[in-house]
Design a protein around this motif. Sequence first.
Motif, PDB file in Angstrom:
ATOM      1  N   GLN A 117      29.863   3.872  33.321  1.00  0.00           N
ATOM      2  CA  GLN A 117      30.668   2.878  32.610  1.00  0.00           C
ATOM      3  C   GLN A 117      29.945   1.536  32.550  1.00  0.00           C
ATOM      4  OE1 GLN A 117      34.727   2.609  34.058  1.00  0.00           O
ATOM      5  NE2 GLN A 117      34.851   4.826  34.322  1.00  0.00           N
ATOM      6  N   ASN A 118      29.278   1.186  33.651  1.00  0.00           N
ATOM      7  CA  ASN A 118      28.537  -0.078  33.678  1.00  0.00           C
ATOM      8  C   ASN A 118      27.355  -0.044  32.701  1.00  0.00           C
ATOM      9  OD1 ASN A 118      27.858  -2.737  34.994  1.00  0.00           O
ATOM     10  ND2 ASN A 118      26.011  -1.605  35.535  1.00  0.00           N
ATOM     11  N   THR A 119      26.667   1.105  32.663  1.00  0.00           N
ATOM     12  CA  THR A 119      25.544   1.267  31.735  1.00  0.00           C
ATOM     13  C   THR A 119      26.030   1.197  30.293  1.00  0.00           C
ATOM     14  OG1 THR A 119      24.346   2.641  33.328  1.00  0.00           O
ATOM     15  CG2 THR A 119      23.668   2.784  31.016  1.00  0.00           C
ATOM     16  N   ASP A 120      27.161   1.851  30.029  1.00  0.00           N
ATOM     17  CA  ASP A 120      27.729   1.829  28.675  1.00  0.00           C
ATOM     18  C   ASP A 120      28.147   0.414  28.278  1.00  0.00           C
ATOM     19  OD1 ASP A 120      27.353   4.547  28.530  1.00  0.00           O
ATOM     20  OD2 ASP A 120      29.438   5.069  28.976  1.00  0.00           O
ATOM     21  N   LEU A 121      28.670  -0.332  29.250  1.00  0.00           N
ATOM     22  CA  LEU A 121      29.105  -1.694  28.967  1.00  0.00           C
ATOM     23  C   LEU A 121      27.905  -2.577  28.632  1.00  0.00           C
ATOM     24  CD1 LEU A 121      31.278  -3.862  28.824  1.00  0.00           C
ATOM     25  CD2 LEU A 121      31.077  -4.160  31.306  1.00  0.00           C
ATOM     26  N   GLN A 122      26.817  -2.400  29.357  1.00  0.00           N
ATOM     27  CA  GLN A 122      25.608  -3.178  29.074  1.00  0.00           C
ATOM     28  C   GLN A 122      25.061  -2.838  27.682  1.00  0.00           C
ATOM     29  OE1 GLN A 122      24.624  -5.664  31.045  1.00  0.00           O
ATOM     30  NE2 GLN A 122      26.386  -5.114  32.325  1.00  0.00           N
ATOM     31  N   ALA A 123      25.121  -1.562  27.321  1.00  0.00           N
ATOM     32  CA  ALA A 123      24.648  -1.148  25.998  1.00  0.00           C
ATOM     33  C   ALA A 123      25.528  -1.733  24.903  1.00  0.00           C
ATOM     34  CB  ALA A 123      24.630   0.378  25.908  1.00  0.00           C
ATOM     35  N   LEU A 124      26.847  -1.735  25.161  1.00  0.00           N
ATOM     36  CA  LEU A 124      27.779  -2.319  24.190  1.00  0.00           C
ATOM     37  C   LEU A 124      27.525  -3.812  24.033  1.00  0.00           C
ATOM     38  CD1 LEU A 124      30.293  -2.071  22.376  1.00  0.00           C
ATOM     39  CD2 LEU A 124      31.698  -2.495  24.421  1.00  0.00           C
ATOM     40  N   ASN A 125      27.294  -4.474  25.149  1.00  0.00           N
ATOM     41  CA  ASN A 125      26.990  -5.903  25.122  1.00  0.00           C
ATOM     42  C   ASN A 125      25.757  -6.176  24.264  1.00  0.00           C
ATOM     43  OD1 ASN A 125      26.745  -8.613  25.651  1.00  0.00           O
ATOM     44  ND2 ASN A 125      26.102  -8.365  27.779  1.00  0.00           N
ATOM     45  N   GLN A 126      24.721  -5.364  24.440  1.00  0.00           N
ATOM     46  CA  GLN A 126      23.489  -5.549  23.678  1.00  0.00           C
ATOM     47  C   GLN A 126      23.708  -5.282  22.198  1.00  0.00           C
ATOM     48  OE1 GLN A 126      20.469  -6.633  25.013  1.00  0.00           O
ATOM     49  NE2 GLN A 126      19.966  -6.853  22.850  1.00  0.00           N
ATOM     50  N   ARG A 127      24.459  -4.226  21.897  1.00  0.00           N
ATOM     51  CA  ARG A 127      24.700  -3.865  20.498  1.00  0.00           C
ATOM     52  C   ARG A 127      25.506  -4.945  19.775  1.00  0.00           C
ATOM     53  NH1 ARG A 127      28.770  -1.446  17.766  1.00  0.00           N
ATOM     54  NH2 ARG A 127      29.926  -0.842  19.653  1.00  0.00           N
ATOM     55  N   LEU A 128      26.565  -5.411  20.411  1.00  0.00           N
ATOM     56  CA  LEU A 128      27.397  -6.434  19.791  1.00  0.00           C
ATOM     57  C   LEU A 128      26.643  -7.763  19.650  1.00  0.00           C
ATOM     58  CD1 LEU A 128      30.860  -5.779  21.512  1.00  0.00           C
ATOM     59  CD2 LEU A 128      30.103  -5.091  19.231  1.00  0.00           C
ATOM     60  N   SER A 129      25.807  -8.061  20.632  1.00  0.00           N
ATOM     61  CA  SER A 129      25.003  -9.291  20.557  1.00  0.00           C
ATOM     62  C   SER A 129      24.019  -9.215  19.400  1.00  0.00           C
ATOM     63  CB  SER A 129      24.260  -9.517  21.876  1.00  0.00           C
ATOM     64  OG  SER A 129      25.166  -9.738  22.936  1.00  0.00           O
ATOM     65  N   ASN A 130      23.406  -8.049  19.221  1.00  0.00           N
ATOM     66  CA  ASN A 130      22.460  -7.866  18.116  1.00  0.00           C
ATOM     67  C   ASN A 130      23.167  -7.980  16.771  1.00  0.00           C
ATOM     68  OD1 ASN A 130      20.345  -7.469  19.896  1.00  0.00           O
ATOM     69  ND2 ASN A 130      20.467  -5.236  19.824  1.00  0.00           N
ATOM     70  N   GLU A 131      24.362  -7.401  16.689  1.00  0.00           N
ATOM     71  CA  GLU A 131      25.128  -7.480  15.448  1.00  0.00           C
ATOM     72  C   GLU A 131      25.489  -8.930  15.123  1.00  0.00           C
ATOM     73  OE1 GLU A 131      28.529  -4.993  15.855  1.00  0.00           O
ATOM     74  OE2 GLU A 131      27.391  -3.107  15.735  1.00  0.00           O
ATOM     75  N   PHE A 132      25.864  -9.674  16.157  1.00  0.00           N
ATOM     76  CA  PHE A 132      26.232 -11.077  15.939  1.00  0.00           C
ATOM     77  C   PHE A 132      25.014 -11.896  15.524  1.00  0.00           C
ATOM     78  CE2 PHE A 132      27.120 -15.436  17.380  1.00  0.00           C
ATOM     79  CZ  PHE A 132      28.342 -15.648  16.745  1.00  0.00           C
ATOM     80  N   GLN A 133      23.882 -11.621  16.133  1.00  0.00           N
ATOM     81  CA  GLN A 133      22.651 -12.328  15.770  1.00  0.00           C
ATOM     82  C   GLN A 133      22.256 -12.021  14.335  1.00  0.00           C
ATOM     83  OE1 GLN A 133      19.337 -11.579  18.373  1.00  0.00           O
ATOM     84  NE2 GLN A 133      17.925 -12.842  17.208  1.00  0.00           N
ATOM     85  N   THR A 134      22.384 -10.750  13.946  1.00  0.00           N
ATOM     86  CA  THR A 134      22.064 -10.352  12.576  1.00  0.00           C
ATOM     87  C   THR A 134      22.976 -11.050  11.578  1.00  0.00           C
ATOM     88  OG1 THR A 134      21.263  -8.185  13.287  1.00  0.00           O
ATOM     89  CG2 THR A 134      21.902  -8.410  10.975  1.00  0.00           C
TER      90      THR A 134
END
Length: 207
Positions: A117-134
């Motif tokens: 769950q922690n690994t998935d949360l970190q991946a979600l954080n990265q994905r959403l951050s990338n989407e926001f940056q884009t």
Amino acid sequence: MNKKNFFGTLAVAAVAVFAATSCDKSQSQVDDKSESGKVAPTETKIAFVEVDSIMTQYKFCKEYSLILQKKGQNIQNTLGQKQQQLETAAANFQQKLQQNAYTREQAERIGAQLQKQNTDLQALNQRLSNEFQTETEKYNNALRDSIQHFLAVYNKDKKYSLILSKAGDNILYADKAHDITNEVIAGLNKAYKSSPAKEKDADAKKK
């Protein structure tokens, strides 16, 4: 990205000044013509635009600022909620572990689940951050393009040699006589059309 950074590239056009002299076999003729043959420099017209005013008064900026603000808040809420759930589960696991409420196999399984769950949360954080940056970069590019396009049309009549962006104290001194901010903002807003979704939302608020 800072909304003002790319404005440093908004200076447009440049005027080259050419000088011509004539020469002859006689040195006296060269001296005589060197004065009369000079070409007067082309007049350099300079103007500037206040970046802060564009960011606060240009409809495009105001609309997209709200869009990005809402998107950022949604991301923060989503991640915060999932983080809180994970922390609660982990604390509960540690408490029961200390109470010997699990067998070894159960503890290992639950521990592995929490780690995933922690690994998935970190991946979600990265994905959403990338989407926001884009999304932010897309907005900045669209903003830059809209301003550059407007200035290209605007300057056909104005004939400015240089149009500078003024943000904070990046220009040490500028005579207000060269300030075209209000003209540019008025022109940008006149040319800008809200997206259908934003217009529908605006109509709904009026009702």
